[in-house]
Motif scaffolding. Structure first.
Motif, PDB file in Angstrom:
ATOM      1  N   VAL A   1       0.841  -1.196   0.000  1.00 30.75           N
ATOM      2  CA  VAL A   1       0.000   0.000   0.000  1.00 30.75           C
ATOM      3  C   VAL A   1       0.878   1.248   0.000  1.00 30.75           C
ATOM      4  N   ILE A   2       0.543   2.168  -0.882  1.00 32.41           N
ATOM      5  CA  ILE A   2       1.247   3.448  -0.941  1.00 32.41           C
ATOM      6  C   ILE A   2       0.222   4.537  -0.634  1.00 32.41           C
ATOM      7  N   PRO A   3       0.319   5.174   0.522  1.00 32.25           N
ATOM      8  CA  PRO A   3      -0.645   6.222   0.856  1.00 32.25           C
ATOM      9  C   PRO A   3      -0.612   7.341  -0.189  1.00 32.25           C
ATOM     10  N   ALA A   4      -1.795   7.762  -0.619  1.00 33.28           N
ATOM     11  CA  ALA A   4      -1.855   8.839  -1.611  1.00 33.28           C
ATOM     12  C   ALA A   4      -1.464  10.158  -0.972  1.00 33.28           C
TER      13      ALA A   4
ATOM     14  N   SER B   1      -3.928  -0.474  -8.189  1.00 32.45           N
ATOM     15  CA  SER B   1      -5.324  -0.092  -7.984  1.00 32.45           C
ATOM     16  C   SER B   1      -5.393   1.035  -6.971  1.00 32.45           C
ATOM     17  N   THR B   2      -6.593   1.610  -6.844  1.00 34.89           N
ATOM     18  CA  THR B   2      -6.825   2.541  -5.735  1.00 34.89           C
ATOM     19  C   THR B   2      -7.957   1.982  -4.872  1.00 34.89           C
ATOM     20  N   ALA B   3      -7.815   2.170  -3.569  1.00 36.58           N
ATOM     21  CA  ALA B   3      -8.827   1.669  -2.633  1.00 36.58           C
ATOM     22  C   ALA B   3     -10.107   2.477  -2.801  1.00 36.58           C
ATOM     23  N   ASN B   4     -11.233   1.776  -2.892  1.00 33.76           N
ATOM     24  CA  ASN B   4     -12.523   2.473  -3.036  1.00 33.76           C
ATOM     25  C   ASN B   4     -12.966   3.116  -1.727  1.00 33.76           C
ATOM     26  N   GLY B   5     -12.555   2.522  -0.627  1.00 35.21           N
ATOM     27  CA  GLY B   5     -12.919   3.068   0.675  1.00 35.21           C
ATOM     28  C   GLY B   5     -11.825   2.756   1.679  1.00 35.21           C
ATOM     29  N   GLY B   6     -11.971   3.277   2.873  1.00 35.55           N
ATOM     30  CA  GLY B   6     -10.959   3.028   3.884  1.00 35.55           C
ATOM     31  C   GLY B   6     -11.113   1.646   4.508  1.00 35.55           C
ATOM     32  N   PHE B   7     -10.035   1.046   4.913  1.00 27.50           N
ATOM     33  CA  PHE B   7     -10.058  -0.241   5.638  1.00 27.50           C
ATOM     34  C   PHE B   7      -8.717  -0.445   6.319  1.00 27.50           C
ATOM     35  N   THR B   8      -8.683  -1.435   7.182  1.00 25.48           N
ATOM     36  CA  THR B   8      -7.419  -1.813   7.814  1.00 25.48           C
ATOM     37  C   THR B   8      -7.172  -3.285   7.532  1.00 25.48           C
TER      38      THR B   8
ATOM     39  N   ALA C   1      -6.563   4.360   3.358  1.00 23.23           N
ATOM     40  CA  ALA C   1      -7.607   5.369   3.135  1.00 23.23           C
ATOM     41  C   ALA C   1      -8.127   5.245   1.713  1.00 23.23           C
ATOM     42  N   ALA C   2      -9.335   5.718   1.509  1.00 22.09           N
ATOM     43  CA  ALA C   2      -9.882   5.743   0.145  1.00 22.09           C
ATOM     44  C   ALA C   2      -8.915   6.514  -0.744  1.00 22.09           C
ATOM     45  N   GLY C   3      -8.640   5.974  -1.910  1.00 25.68           N
ATOM     46  CA  GLY C   3      -7.723   6.647  -2.839  1.00 25.68           C
ATOM     47  C   GLY C   3      -6.276   6.224  -2.694  1.00 25.68           C
ATOM     48  N   ASP C   4      -5.954   5.513  -1.628  1.00 25.31           N
ATOM     49  CA  ASP C   4      -4.577   5.019  -1.499  1.00 25.31           C
ATOM     50  C   ASP C   4      -4.286   3.999  -2.603  1.00 25.31           C
ATOM     51  N   TYR C   5      -3.037   3.942  -2.981  1.00 26.79           N
ATOM     52  CA  TYR C   5      -2.647   3.004  -4.042  1.00 26.79           C
ATOM     53  C   TYR C   5      -2.417   1.620  -3.438  1.00 26.79           C
TER      54      TYR C   5
ATOM     55  N   LEU D   1      -7.099  -8.561  -0.177  1.00 23.19           N
ATOM     56  CA  LEU D   1      -7.457  -8.889  -1.561  1.00 23.19           C
ATOM     57  C   LEU D   1      -8.973  -8.867  -1.773  1.00 23.19           C
ATOM     58  N   GLN D   2      -9.732  -8.912  -0.680  1.00 27.63           N
ATOM     59  CA  GLN D   2     -11.193  -8.883  -0.794  1.00 27.63           C
ATOM     60  C   GLN D   2     -11.737  -7.453  -0.753  1.00 27.63           C
ATOM     61  N   GLN D   3     -10.886  -6.511  -0.457  1.00 32.19           N
ATOM     62  CA  GLN D   3     -11.362  -5.126  -0.336  1.00 32.19           C
ATOM     63  C   GLN D   3     -11.693  -4.553  -1.714  1.00 32.19           C
ATOM     64  N   PRO D   4     -12.748  -3.723  -1.777  1.00 35.90           N
ATOM     65  CA  PRO D   4     -13.078  -3.127  -3.073  1.00 35.90           C
ATOM     66  C   PRO D   4     -12.010  -2.130  -3.514  1.00 35.90           C
ATOM     67  N   MET D   5     -11.557  -2.308  -4.737  1.00 34.50           N
ATOM     68  CA  MET D   5     -10.546  -1.392  -5.278  1.00 34.50           C
ATOM     69  C   MET D   5     -10.723  -1.299  -6.783  1.00 34.50           C
ATOM     70  N   THR D   6     -10.158  -0.248  -7.365  1.00 31.35           N
ATOM     71  CA  THR D   6     -10.330   0.008  -8.787  1.00 31.35           C
ATOM     72  C   THR D   6      -8.969   0.008  -9.477  1.00 31.35           C
ATOM     73  N   LEU D   7      -8.872  -0.799 -10.494  1.00 36.74           N
ATOM     74  CA  LEU D   7      -7.609  -0.893 -11.230  1.00 36.74           C
ATOM     75  C   LEU D   7      -7.355   0.410 -12.004  1.00 36.74           C
ATOM     76  N   ILE D   8      -6.151   0.930 -11.897  1.00 35.52           N
ATOM     77  CA  ILE D   8      -5.789   2.133 -12.668  1.00 35.52           C
ATOM     78  C   ILE D   8      -5.478   1.681 -14.097  1.00 35.52           C
ATOM     79  N   THR D   9      -6.114   2.334 -15.068  1.00 37.60           N
ATOM     80  CA  THR D   9      -5.961   1.869 -16.448  1.00 37.60           C
ATOM     81  C   THR D   9      -5.214   2.865 -17.337  1.00 37.60           C
ATOM     82  N   ALA D  10      -4.857   4.006 -16.800  1.00 41.63           N
ATOM     83  CA  ALA D  10      -4.061   4.969 -17.575  1.00 41.63           C
ATOM     84  C   ALA D  10      -3.119   5.680 -16.619  1.00 41.63           C
TER      85      ALA D  10
END
Ligand code: ZN
Length: 975
Positions: free
Chosen positions: A436-439, A462-469, A476-480, A533-542
């Motif tokens: 994880v790389i904090p944004a 990817s970027t995290a869709n929401g916060g989790f531990t 945090a949401a948006g972290d890589y 790996l089960q946390q919702p996240m969005t793959l960066i495509t560009a």
């Protein structure tokens, strides 16, 4: 033949004709042979032991032009070299005339030349090239491909064997040999060659360093045609020489980018790079330690395939084909490692030099000719060597390798599948499940650069869709998030792991530490919890393209010094805009700003806003100028000094300046004499020459009366792209050194690293600074801890915390004499710590990384940053004769005092010899300064975390005294 063998006795036949005329030759006799070509092969081979039945003949073709027909000579002809542009023309001709060859461009070099590749296979395979590409891609991604599909593809797909060569320009034989290999593969009808053509696809990129190839051919013919000393091969590509094969991680060079893009698109099963540095043919495996992140299957494949060449050549009694004892297998920065980091098989040869001149009675020493377990058939004490020996030995060996992979194609495809499976599976069940790389962290643009660079190497982010531990890591949401359950997990693991190279291993071949987030000063956390790996996240495509902005209204714009490298671009892009630097932290509009913050009074909003937006920088407009001490950020006129002795390392400085838009005037050391440097320049950059201090002063020796030109002429049309001279001899000279001193005394700032630091210290220019070579120090290209000694120095603007990971090899080891009565850098421990405004932030120090096992069981570093420490002091008498110096060097950064806290990643033994040694020294001299780096601020496009140190020195060149105690009166009087 075997009937005859029975009659004569097997032993007699073997002695008479060792393995001659095997299957290959029998079928060859059925095909019409090019007798003239065959005769030339024989003629140019100066020692008959260096041949095999695979390369002692050449088939004729009515439709496809042979190298002899096309060039009027064959590869291996003594005294001749071929330009890359002519090899390209020939390959284009092959593609035009043979349905078994395809040609296309891979990219363009920095100097505008073509990078290209040909594919060779049977006609049907070539027609189905895209289908095979899809099959290899499917085998490379077990997330998308079922076991059953994989088994089917392993049976039907064809492995891709990509041969690359000519990355090292003086190693001239590979590109020559590949001219012939391409023709042979396209036209020969033996079962041996057909097996290759029918069962695999061969890619050939004969010249990777195209710019350098043209230059080496130029310089060779200059020497040959004029009889004069040939100019040294000063430049290869635009930026670096030999280090073009150390760009695998940094990926700054076009050639690396092109090969990487090719690997990602085509998924070669094998990537095989050709070099020349050993007798007579070294096939890579390596002594170890092998990179611990490498899949063991990959290391086993190195051996499996290497033994093929060694055995087959031994059967034919070709001497000197061996493996193991030359290279280690540790650092993943070589071109062929682009395969190893992507689950393919990366390997190389080192061949006895091509020449192209004949070397009669080539004598080799016992270190190369001894019989060893890894070299049972060693090179001979003396042979006649020539370019055709080089051609024959590597062409034969690579044909055996090609044939072996064709024969065992299912095995190599299965291995590729298995390595990809291991990578994905390792992410699910292994020690690390994600990184994880904090944004939100300082220098967020440097973070985004790293994300984009990793994505260009095929890593999914990817970027995290929401916060989790997960695993104790707060996300945090948006972290890589870099998931470890992806096919290129091995690459992530290799780049992000800490390296531990115990000194008991064989000597390292190159860098021992490279941990990416340390070199880039980026906060990255491994997550050891599969729930991530089960946390919702969005793959960066560009590519992540941050857009900057200026918020608020008001006539003054503030741009916080975030430590982002883009800040230097911002300053130079707005060179006509007046800017100030805050000399301390302050508050404005309810926000905190750090020392070094850019203050733009009466800001031209539109242009500033545009630059900030383009560069991704954020700023705030406020009504009033903040009440903080400031100095002007004056745009310096930059001179950039290079030596004609060697330009290898300085290119990494230029790369950074070019990339971030810092303009400079490039000039040779020989041009310094008699120049009023101060009139022309405010700042002089003088990167390491990588020689001794003495050699750096002497340069190319003024020996005899024959000038050595380096310039573009009809005979050398490819030289002089970057710099040229009618005579490169003469070096800096002591008079040039004196000019540098005058430049500094008159108010200029001289910035250097490596051998430049040694030179300035040893010749007494940098008063109070000395260098040493501690005999107990044993290290190589490692990441170490630098402690901020003087946080008030503008050189540290934007760096939070008290420490910074830095790259250090083994020199220079710098000691600063602080004199009596304190001094800038040598003050008490408490005084420095108390002046540090910011506390350690999570991303500032490397010590929050995964558990560390230091060399030889060194204790784990403390869990928090230690206070800044005083640097080592030496009595001042030696340099002043007892007189009190009026100007004192200011140590800005130093190694920590505790030897066991120095190493962060890599190899270090004898660390106590580095304790408290200076890493950055600011040496004032009358009106100017010398800024000396013992660390390497710009190293192989990997040390983005320390670029800012040099950028700060450049930006604040005429106010480096900021934050320093007032100068003694005596100094003022003397000025
Ligand atoms: Zn090489």
């Amino acid at each position: 033949m075997w009937a005859r063998a029975a009659a004569l006795g097997l032993a007699a036949v073997l002695a008479m004709a060792p393995f001659s005329r095997s299957l290959a030759a029998d079928a060859a006799s059925a095909q019409k042979q090019d007798e003239a070509y065959g005769a030339l092969i024989k003629k140019h081979l100066v020692d008959p032991r260096f041949t095999t039945e695979l390369v002692d003949h050449m088939p004729a073709s009515d439709t496809v032009p042979s190298p002899l027909k096309f060039f009027g000579r064959i590869p291996g002809t003594p005294g001749e070299l071929t330009y890359a542009k002519d090899i390209e023309r020939y390959y284009q001709e092959l593609a035009k005339t043979s349905p078994r060859v395809k040609f296309w461009k891979l990219g363009t070099t920095e100097e505008g030349r073509d990078l290209f590749v040909i594919a060779i296979a049977d006609e049907a395979t070539l027609k189905g090239l895209d289908a095979n590409k899809a099959a290899l891609a499917a085998l490379g991604d077990p997330r998308k491909t079922s076991q059953a599909d994989a088994q089917r593809l392993i049976k039907t797909a064809k492995p891709l064997y990509w041969i690359t060569s000519g990355i090292h320009s003086p190693e001239t034989g590979g590109p020559e040999m590949l001219i012939e290999l391409a023709y042979r593969l396209a036209v020969e009808e033996t079962p041996f060659i057909r097996e290759i053509r029918n069962n695999e696809i061969v890619f050939i990129t004969p010249v990777v360093e195209v710019d350098g190839r043209e230059k080496v051919v130029d310089t060779y013919y200059y020497g040959k045609k004029t009889g004069k000393p040939k100019p040294p091969l000063m430049y290869w590509g635009k930026y670096v020489a030999h280090d073009n094969n150390r760009d695998g991680m940094g990926q700054y060079l076009k050639l690396t980018q092109a090969i990487t893009a090719g690997v990602l698109e085509w998924r070669p099963t094998v990537l095989h790079d050709l070099h020349e540095a050993q007798s007579y043919l070294y096939v890579s495996t390596g002594t170890g330690p092998y990179n611990p992140s490498l899949d063991p299957v990959a290391a086993d494949e190195w051996w499996l395939l290497a033994e093929t060449e060694i055995t087959e050549m031994a059967k034919r009694k070709v001497p000197g084909v061996w493996t193991y004892g030359f290279y280690d297998g540790w650092v993943p920065n070589y071109l062929f490692w682009i395969a190893n980091t992507h689950n393919a098989l990366g390997r190389f040869y080192e061949v006895q030099s091509y020449g192209p001149d004949i070397q009669k009675d080539l004598k080799l020493g016992p270190t190369v000719t001894s019989r060893e377990w890894f070299r049972p058939n060693p090179p001979l004490p003396s042979v006649d060597w020539g370019p055709r020996n080089n051609t024959n030995i590597q062409e034969s060996a690579i044909l055996f390798a090609l044939n072996r992979v064709a024969k065992d194609r299912e095995l190599y495809l299965e291995n590729y599948w298995v390595k990809s499976e291991h990578a994905v599976e390792g992410g699910r069940t292994g020690a690390v499940n994600a990184w994880v790389i904090p944004a939100e962290q300082s220098a967020r643009l440097n973070v985004i650069d790293m994300i984009n660079d990793l994505r260009r190497q095929g890593l999914e982010v990817s970027t995290a869709n929401g916060g989790f531990t997960a695993g104790g890591v707060k996300v945090a949401a948006g972290d890589y998030v870099i998931r470890a359950d992806q096919p290129y997990r091995t690459l992530a693991d290799m780049y992000f792991a800490l390296q531990n190279y115990p000194a008991a291993n064989p000597r390292p071949y190159d860098d021992t530490g490279w941990t990416m987030q340390l070199m880039r000063d980026v906060d990255l956390k491994p997550v050891k919890d599969a729930s991530v790996l089960q946390q919702p996240m969005t793959l960066i495509t560009a590519d992540v393209a941050p857009r900057g902005a200026i918020a608020g209204t008001g006539s003054t714009i503030l741009v916080n010094h975030t430590g982002d490298n883009e800040l230097v671009s911002f300053r130079f892009r707005l060179k006509d805009v007046k800017m100030l630097a805050a000399e301390g932290p302050f508050e404005a509009g309810g926000k905190q700003y750090v020392a070094g913050t850019f203050i733009i009074p009466n800001a031209p909003r539109a242009v500033v806003e545009k630059a900030a937006a383009d560069l991704g920088l954020k700023g705030d407009a406020v009504d009033a100028l903040p009440t903080v001490k400031t100095h002007a950020l004056t745009i310096p006129r930059i001179g950039y000094l290079h030596s004609w002795l060697r330009t290898q390392d300085e290119g990494w400085w230029r790369a950074a300046l070019d990339h971030y838009g810092v303009p400079y005037t490039y000039l040779a050391d020989t041009k310094v004499r008699g120049e009023d440097l101060r009139k022309r320049f405010d700042v002089i950059l003088y990167p390491t020459v990588g020689s001794s201090a003495r050699d750096q002063v002497v340069g190319v020796a003024m020996n005899g009366d024959v000038p050595i030109p380096y310039k573009k002429t009809a005979l050398t049309p490819n030289l002089g792209a970057l710099d040229s001279a009618d005579d490169i001899r003469g070096g800096l000279g002591v008079d040039g050194l004196a000019e540098l001193k005058k430049f500094v005394e008159a108010g200029g700032t001289l910035i250097g690293d490596g051998s430049t630091v040694e030179m300035l210290a040893n010749y007494g220019l940098a008063a109070g600074v000395s260098v040493s070579a501690p005999p107990e120090l044993y290290t190589r290209g490692a990441i170490m801890r630098g402690v901020f000694s003087d946080k008030q120095s503008p050189i540290l603007y934007g760096y939070v915390g008290k420490e910074l990971p830095i790259y250090f090899s083994d020199a220079p080891v710098v000691t600063v004499a602080t004199g009596t009565g304190g001094g800038f850098g040598g003050g008490g421990a408490g005084s420095l710590g108390s002046r540090v405004a910011q506390d350690v932030t999570p991303n500032a120090t490397p010590i929050r990384l995964s558990p560390w096992t230091g060399p030889e069981g060194a204790p784990a570093p403390a869990a928090s940053a230690a206070p800044a420490e005083p640097v080592e002091t030496a009595p001042p008498a030696s340099r002043t004769g007892g007189a009190e110096p009026t100007q004192k060097p200011r140590t800005v950064m130093a190694f920590p005092p505790q030897a066991d806290r120095i190493l962060l990643s890599g190899l270090l033994n004898g660390g106590q010899s580095l304790s408290r040694k200076a890493l950055i020294v600011d040496v004032p001299d009358r009106k100017g300064h010398m800024v000396l780096f013992a660390l390497r601020p710009f190293w192989r496009w990997q040390t983005q975390g320390t670029y800012g140190l040099a950028f700060n020195a450049i930006l604040n060149w005429d106010h480096l005294d900021a934050g320093a105690p007032p100068k003694p009166e005596a100094k003022k009087a003397r000025d």
